[in-house]
Design an enzyme around this catalytic site. Structure first.
Site, PDB file in Angstrom:
ATOM      1  N   HIS A  99       1.566   4.245  -2.951  1.00 20.49           N
ATOM      2  CA  HIS A  99       1.555   5.706  -2.793  1.00 20.49           C
ATOM      3  C   HIS A  99       2.767   6.320  -3.483  1.00 20.49           C
ATOM      4  CE1 HIS A  99      -1.897   6.531  -0.350  1.00 20.49           C
ATOM      5  NE2 HIS A  99      -1.501   5.813   0.690  1.00 20.49           N
ATOM      6  N   GLU A 142      -6.234   6.967  -1.355  1.00 16.92           N
ATOM      7  CA  GLU A 142      -6.199   5.779  -0.489  1.00 16.92           C
ATOM      8  C   GLU A 142      -6.814   4.573  -1.201  1.00 16.92           C
ATOM      9  OE1 GLU A 142      -4.735   5.254   2.463  1.00 16.92           O
ATOM     10  OE2 GLU A 142      -3.925   7.271   2.276  1.00 16.92           O
ATOM     11  N   HIS A 188       0.842  -1.208   0.000  1.00 17.24           N
ATOM     12  CA  HIS A 188       0.000   0.000   0.000  1.00 17.24           C
ATOM     13  C   HIS A 188       0.875   1.256   0.000  1.00 17.24           C
ATOM     14  CE1 HIS A 188      -3.447   2.589   1.311  1.00 17.24           C
ATOM     15  NE2 HIS A 188      -2.480   3.219   1.956  1.00 17.24           N
ATOM     16  N   GLU A 189       1.897   1.272   0.849  1.00 14.35           N
ATOM     17  CA  GLU A 189       2.776   2.438   0.924  1.00 14.35           C
ATOM     18  C   GLU A 189       3.611   2.590  -0.351  1.00 14.35           C
ATOM     19  OE1 GLU A 189       2.172   4.489   3.124  1.00 14.35           O
ATOM     20  OE2 GLU A 189       0.984   3.184   4.420  1.00 14.35           O
TER      21      GLU A 189
END
Length: 218
Positions: free
Chosen positions: A67, A136, A63-64
């Protein structure tokens, strides 16, 4: 394990290896920072590392990294600057209305200027939060595709949401830093403003979207 997982995922995503930090903090959290792919870092707290199993940790790190891949840190910074500039203009309008010469018929309506001074920063904040929520969702999808396992991130989000709602105080969370958390650190607080000012979508919505992706993968 954090370094190894990050290295494996960056190779799959075609990203350069970011700097990796393990923070000695018992609050479960992870975040990414950096203006571009070559100047990025991923940080994971000891609290998160101890709470999650390897598949869940993989989902959070993916997930990071997502980003980073989508330049979300840069986009979030631009959105924040935009909101700050609008707030500054609104303040100038407010002072202009206060010192407006009421005898000048050509001057602007001071009541309208005050209303605009209130509404402009409100609208800017809503736009900023909307951008944050959409990024997100994108990062969740990117993580699921990177790992090929939406269930890992689903389980991690559920654990983190339960932690946030269990009454544990997240000492380092403020309104200014909330967007850096993997989930909304104020999930346990009720707000009369609903979801307008959320930095994150609801965890349930995120888990539901990941469930849809699982059907696609099957």
């Amino acid at each position: 394990p954090v370094y190894r997982i990050t290295q494996k995922l960056t190779q799959k995503a075609g990203l350069p290896m970011p700097k990796v930090y393990l923070i000695p903090d018992h609050t479960p959290n992870a975040f990414a920072t950096g203006r571009d792919h070559e100047h990025a870092a991923v940080a994971v707290t000891m609290g998160l590392y101890e709470m999650l199993n390897e598949k869940e940790l993989e989902g959070v790190i993916a997930h990071e990294l997502s980003h980073i891949k989508h330049y979300d840190i840069l986009i979030g910074t631009i959105a924040a600057v935009f909101a700050g500039a609008i707030a500054m203009i609104a303040n100038m309008m407010q002072f202009g209305a206060m010192f407006n010469n009421s005898n000048d018929k050509q001057s602007s309506n001071p009541i309208m200027m005050i209303v605009m001074a209130i509404l402009l920063p409100l609208a800017a904040s809503i736009i900023q939060m909307t951008v944050s929520r959409s990024r997100e969702f994108m990062a969740d999808e990117g993580a699921a595709r990177m790992t090929g396992n939406p269930a890992g991130l689903q389980s991690a989000l559920a654990k983190l949401e339960n932690y946030a709602r269990s009454g544990h105080e997240i000492h380092n969370a403020t309104e200014q830093t909330a967007h850096m958390f993997i989930i909304n650190p104020f999930s346990g607080l009720k707000s009369s403003f609903g979801s307008l000012f959320r930095t994150h979508p609801t965890t349930q919505d995120r888990i539901s979207r990941l469930e849809e992706l699982k059907k696609e993968f099957r």
